[in-house]
Design a protein around this motif. Sequence first.
Motif, PDB file in Angstrom:
ATOM      1  N   SER A 269      14.780 -18.552 -35.362  1.00 30.23           N
ATOM      2  CA  SER A 269      15.463 -18.805 -34.093  1.00 30.23           C
ATOM      3  C   SER A 269      16.843 -18.153 -34.043  1.00 30.23           C
ATOM      4  CB  SER A 269      15.606 -20.319 -33.851  1.00 30.23           C
ATOM      5  OG  SER A 269      16.338 -20.931 -34.904  1.00 30.23           O
ATOM      6  N   VAL A 270      17.394 -17.819 -35.206  1.00 24.18           N
ATOM      7  CA  VAL A 270      18.704 -17.155 -35.275  1.00 24.18           C
ATOM      8  C   VAL A 270      18.595 -15.973 -36.228  1.00 24.18           C
ATOM      9  CG1 VAL A 270      21.140 -17.374 -35.881  1.00 24.18           C
ATOM     10  CG2 VAL A 270      19.955 -19.298 -34.814  1.00 24.18           C
ATOM     11  N   LEU A 271      18.938 -14.778 -35.719  1.00 21.38           N
ATOM     12  CA  LEU A 271      18.915 -13.571 -36.538  1.00 21.38           C
ATOM     13  C   LEU A 271      20.175 -12.772 -36.268  1.00 21.38           C
ATOM     14  CD1 LEU A 271      17.514 -11.573 -38.450  1.00 21.38           C
ATOM     15  CD2 LEU A 271      16.409 -10.564 -36.434  1.00 21.38           C
ATOM     16  N   ARG A 272      20.937 -12.533 -37.336  1.00 21.12           N
ATOM     17  CA  ARG A 272      22.153 -11.731 -37.216  1.00 21.12           C
ATOM     18  C   ARG A 272      22.034 -10.483 -38.097  1.00 21.12           C
ATOM     19  NH1 ARG A 272      27.941 -14.419 -37.145  1.00 21.12           N
ATOM     20  NH2 ARG A 272      28.276 -12.203 -36.676  1.00 21.12           N
ATOM     21  N   LEU A 273      22.036  -9.344 -37.412  1.00 22.09           N
ATOM     22  CA  LEU A 273      21.998  -8.042 -38.077  1.00 22.09           C
ATOM     23  C   LEU A 273      23.119  -7.140 -37.580  1.00 22.09           C
ATOM     24  CD1 LEU A 273      18.142  -7.398 -38.077  1.00 22.09           C
ATOM     25  CD2 LEU A 273      19.585  -7.655 -40.104  1.00 22.09           C
ATOM     26  N   ASP A 274      24.127  -7.730 -36.993  1.00 21.61           N
ATOM     27  CA  ASP A 274      25.236  -6.936 -36.486  1.00 21.61           C
ATOM     28  C   ASP A 274      26.057  -6.363 -37.642  1.00 21.61           C
ATOM     29  OD1 ASP A 274      25.529  -9.899 -36.493  1.00 21.61           O
ATOM     30  OD2 ASP A 274      27.662  -9.465 -36.284  1.00 21.61           O
ATOM     31  N   ASN A 275      26.731  -5.250 -37.341  1.00 20.58           N
ATOM     32  CA  ASN A 275      27.576  -4.554 -38.312  1.00 20.58           C
ATOM     33  C   ASN A 275      26.785  -4.105 -39.542  1.00 20.58           C
ATOM     34  OD1 ASN A 275      30.387  -4.785 -37.110  1.00 20.58           O
ATOM     35  ND2 ASN A 275      29.802  -6.954 -37.183  1.00 20.58           N
ATOM     36  N   ASN A 276      25.697  -3.405 -39.275  1.00 18.52           N
ATOM     37  CA  ASN A 276      24.918  -2.772 -40.332  1.00 18.52           C
ATOM     38  C   ASN A 276      24.770  -1.290 -40.005  1.00 18.52           C
ATOM     39  OD1 ASN A 276      23.676  -4.617 -42.561  1.00 18.52           O
ATOM     40  ND2 ASN A 276      23.638  -5.879 -40.704  1.00 18.52           N
ATOM     41  N   ARG A 277      23.719  -0.654 -40.511  1.00 21.56           N
ATOM     42  CA  ARG A 277      23.513   0.779 -40.287  1.00 21.56           C
ATOM     43  C   ARG A 277      22.130   1.071 -39.718  1.00 21.56           C
ATOM     44  NH1 ARG A 277      26.425   3.764 -45.517  1.00 21.56           N
ATOM     45  NH2 ARG A 277      28.497   2.829 -45.219  1.00 21.56           N
ATOM     46  N   LEU A 278      21.645   0.172 -38.914  1.00 21.84           N
ATOM     47  CA  LEU A 278      20.359   0.385 -38.259  1.00 21.84           C
ATOM     48  C   LEU A 278      20.480   1.505 -37.237  1.00 21.84           C
ATOM     49  CD1 LEU A 278      19.388  -3.356 -37.685  1.00 21.84           C
ATOM     50  CD2 LEU A 278      18.490  -1.830 -39.446  1.00 21.84           C
ATOM     51  N   THR A 279      19.456   2.337 -37.123  1.00 19.19           N
ATOM     52  CA  THR A 279      19.508   3.473 -36.198  1.00 19.19           C
ATOM     53  C   THR A 279      18.391   3.454 -35.161  1.00 19.19           C
ATOM     54  OG1 THR A 279      18.233   4.805 -37.780  1.00 19.19           O
ATOM     55  CG2 THR A 279      20.644   4.954 -37.896  1.00 19.19           C
ATOM     56  N   THR A 280      17.232   2.907 -35.505  1.00 25.30           N
ATOM     57  CA  THR A 280      16.109   2.929 -34.566  1.00 25.30           C
ATOM     58  C   THR A 280      15.381   1.597 -34.560  1.00 25.30           C
ATOM     59  OG1 THR A 280      14.585   3.793 -36.233  1.00 25.30           O
ATOM     60  CG2 THR A 280      15.768   5.407 -34.871  1.00 25.30           C
ATOM     61  N   LEU A 281      14.671   1.360 -33.460  1.00 28.14           N
ATOM     62  CA  LEU A 281      13.815   0.181 -33.313  1.00 28.14           C
ATOM     63  C   LEU A 281      12.512   0.624 -32.660  1.00 28.14           C
ATOM     64  CD1 LEU A 281      16.459  -2.393 -31.987  1.00 28.14           C
ATOM     65  CD2 LEU A 281      15.353  -2.450 -34.233  1.00 28.14           C
ATOM     66  N   SER A 282      11.414   0.024 -33.073  1.00 25.81           N
ATOM     67  CA  SER A 282      10.113   0.393 -32.533  1.00 25.81           C
ATOM     68  C   SER A 282       9.691  -0.556 -31.427  1.00 25.81           C
ATOM     69  CB  SER A 282       9.059   0.379 -33.649  1.00 25.81           C
ATOM     70  OG  SER A 282       8.854  -0.943 -34.116  1.00 25.81           O
ATOM     71  N   SER A 283       8.605  -0.208 -30.771  1.00 25.09           N
ATOM     72  CA  SER A 283       8.081  -1.045 -29.706  1.00 25.09           C
ATOM     73  C   SER A 283       7.628  -2.405 -30.241  1.00 25.09           C
ATOM     74  CB  SER A 283       6.908  -0.331 -29.022  1.00 25.09           C
ATOM     75  OG  SER A 283       6.326  -1.154 -28.042  1.00 25.09           O
ATOM     76  N   ALA A 284       7.013  -2.421 -31.434  1.00 27.83           N
ATOM     77  CA  ALA A 284       6.584  -3.684 -32.032  1.00 27.83           C
ATOM     78  C   ALA A 284       7.769  -4.565 -32.383  1.00 27.83           C
ATOM     79  CB  ALA A 284       5.739  -3.404 -33.277  1.00 27.83           C
ATOM     80  N   GLU A 285       8.876  -3.949 -32.774  1.00 28.36           N
ATOM     81  CA  GLU A 285      10.067  -4.727 -33.118  1.00 28.36           C
ATOM     82  C   GLU A 285      10.713  -5.339 -31.877  1.00 28.36           C
ATOM     83  OE1 GLU A 285      11.024  -2.052 -37.092  1.00 28.36           O
ATOM     84  OE2 GLU A 285      12.101  -1.676 -35.228  1.00 28.36           O
ATOM     85  N   TYR A 286      10.473  -4.722 -30.739  1.00 30.76           N
ATOM     86  CA  TYR A 286      10.947  -5.324 -29.487  1.00 30.76           C
ATOM     87  C   TYR A 286      10.276  -6.685 -29.269  1.00 30.76           C
ATOM     88  CZ  TYR A 286      11.971  -5.975 -24.530  1.00 30.76           C
ATOM     89  OH  TYR A 286      12.397  -6.497 -23.328  1.00 30.76           O
ATOM     90  N   ASP A 287       8.991  -6.764 -29.556  1.00 31.61           N
ATOM     91  CA  ASP A 287       8.262  -8.023 -29.390  1.00 31.61           C
ATOM     92  C   ASP A 287       8.803  -9.094 -30.330  1.00 31.61           C
ATOM     93  OD1 ASP A 287       6.630  -6.893 -27.444  1.00 31.61           O
ATOM     94  OD2 ASP A 287       5.159  -6.215 -28.920  1.00 31.61           O
ATOM     95  N   ILE A 288       9.121  -8.703 -31.566  1.00 32.86           N
ATOM     96  CA  ILE A 288       9.636  -9.678 -32.531  1.00 32.86           C
ATOM     97  C   ILE A 288      11.010 -10.180 -32.109  1.00 32.86           C
ATOM     98  CG2 ILE A 288      10.353  -9.983 -34.924  1.00 32.86           C
ATOM     99  CD1 ILE A 288       8.222  -7.929 -35.696  1.00 32.86           C
ATOM    100  N   LEU A 289      11.885  -9.268 -31.696  1.00 35.31           N
ATOM    101  CA  LEU A 289      13.218  -9.682 -31.251  1.00 35.31           C
ATOM    102  C   LEU A 289      13.133 -10.567 -30.013  1.00 35.31           C
ATOM    103  CD1 LEU A 289      15.207  -6.345 -31.751  1.00 35.31           C
ATOM    104  CD2 LEU A 289      15.316  -8.403 -33.164  1.00 35.31           C
ATOM    105  N   SER A 290      12.176 -10.294 -29.166  1.00 37.16           N
ATOM    106  CA  SER A 290      12.027 -11.082 -27.942  1.00 37.16           C
ATOM    107  C   SER A 290      11.618 -12.524 -28.232  1.00 37.16           C
ATOM    108  CB  SER A 290      10.984 -10.437 -27.019  1.00 37.16           C
ATOM    109  OG  SER A 290      11.378  -9.126 -26.655  1.00 37.16           O
ATOM    110  N   SER A 291      11.005 -12.744 -29.377  1.00 32.61           N
ATOM    111  CA  SER A 291      10.558 -14.097 -29.730  1.00 32.61           C
ATOM    112  C   SER A 291      11.639 -14.928 -30.404  1.00 32.61           C
ATOM    113  CB  SER A 291       9.338 -14.007 -30.651  1.00 32.61           C
ATOM    114  OG  SER A 291       9.692 -13.426 -31.898  1.00 32.61           O
TER     115      SER A 291
END
Length: 517
Positions: A269-291
Amino acid sequence: MGAKRPDVLMILLVILTVWGSAEADCSSSCSSTSCQCNSRGLTIVPQDLPTSITTLELARNDITILSQSDFSRYRSLETLRLNDNPISTINSQAFYFLSSLTILSLSGNQITTVRADMFTGLGNLQYIYLSENEISDIQAGAFSPTSQLRYLSLLHNKLTSLRADLFTGIGNLEVLYLYNNEISDIQPGTFSSTPQLRSLSLGDNNLTNLRADFFTGLGNLQVLSLFGNEISDIQAGTFSSTPNLTTLRLHNNNITIFPFNELSSQPISVLRLDNNRLTTLSSAEYDILSSISHVNIENNPWQCDCSMLPFRLRMNGSHWFEDQINCAQPDQFHGQKLIEINPKHLICDTQTSTCITLPVLLCAIFGSIAGTLLIVAIVLTIWCKRNNNTSPPENPEHAVVLTNANTTAVITIDQKDQISPQGSLNPEHRPKSAAPLPHEYESVKPHPENPRPRSADPRLTSLNDAYRNTDERPPFPFPRSCTDGDDSAAQYQSLRKTDAESSDDYETPHDYVYITE
């Protein structure tokens, strides 16, 4: 002047008396169940307090040593606060008589080592605060006497690694704070002895990677904090040991790739990934973040090109995280929000793009394998052909018949031919070929007393001379012959009878004698 001196001395005596009585007199702040002795400048534990108290506050004093005798009078204590003292030594079994104690605070002291006998007698202890000390070593089994422990705080210390025997004996532990240490390694099985752990904080340490065996045994873990480390690599299966995880804090690290798929089956229910070095996100990852209810992915160097196109096509402005993606690359989109960029503009420069899709990668791998196999097949084919070309003929048609005074024999390469004595060739082993029968030759050895010159008799014409000016070749390389052990030159005379022989015409092409010197 001299009269004033006794007055000054009297004033100093009164001050010291009042100060000493204030230090010693803590009983005035006691009730029937507790004593508030904070900030009294005490150097030892007072012994004139009611023995029936259950709470004793001794914070912010000058106590440096704790001994068993300090608390032997107060066996009903349930809460003991000794935080913010310069305590550096806790003698063996100092809390032995405090079997009813449930809360012990030793934060803000100068403890360097937690010994195995330090907490003996604290069988009912549930909360222990050891934060803001100088602890660099915890002996094996140090917390074993505190089997009912629920909460353990070790934050702001100098621990560098976590061993597998560090938390043995505290199977009921639910909260463990280890942030702001110097931890760089977690040995496998460290948390196997704490299966009831609900919250684990490892923030602000020196972790650089997360291995799959770090969190083994934490099947009931709900909150995991790993912020403020130097994590750049997360191995596959790292979060498979935490199926009940609800809060994951990984902000302020160096993460470039995150295994979002491992969270798809967890109640995050809580995910913090701010201030990292992520560059890309996929379509499947959009579904996971949306949940996930609360997501923070701000301040990452997002690459807004074709690699983000599938994700961009899913964006519709209905989730907060969609507004957190600010582009860092390419330059023309620097500082812009991804949601504000037209998807048709998300293209990749074919000369500089590093985006490699899975199909392309698989094609490259299998193409290399196929090319290698083709080269090996060609080499083997060439090798086999060369070997076949150098193999002897399977069915040679040439044979030589040797005849002397006693024996005539046929010599042939064909394995079916055999030497037949008494001047006859076994018909069962005669080559089944349409070729003419082999020529027969008679061993002719000149008489040593009257040798005849080679040129004197046309029957003794050299075989080499007979074929020197023609394209025809002898039917078979004739063997050397040694008769009666003589190694002298062997000569062979044709035995074939033709019409020409009856007329003594020795110039017939097939009537000749082979002489070997």
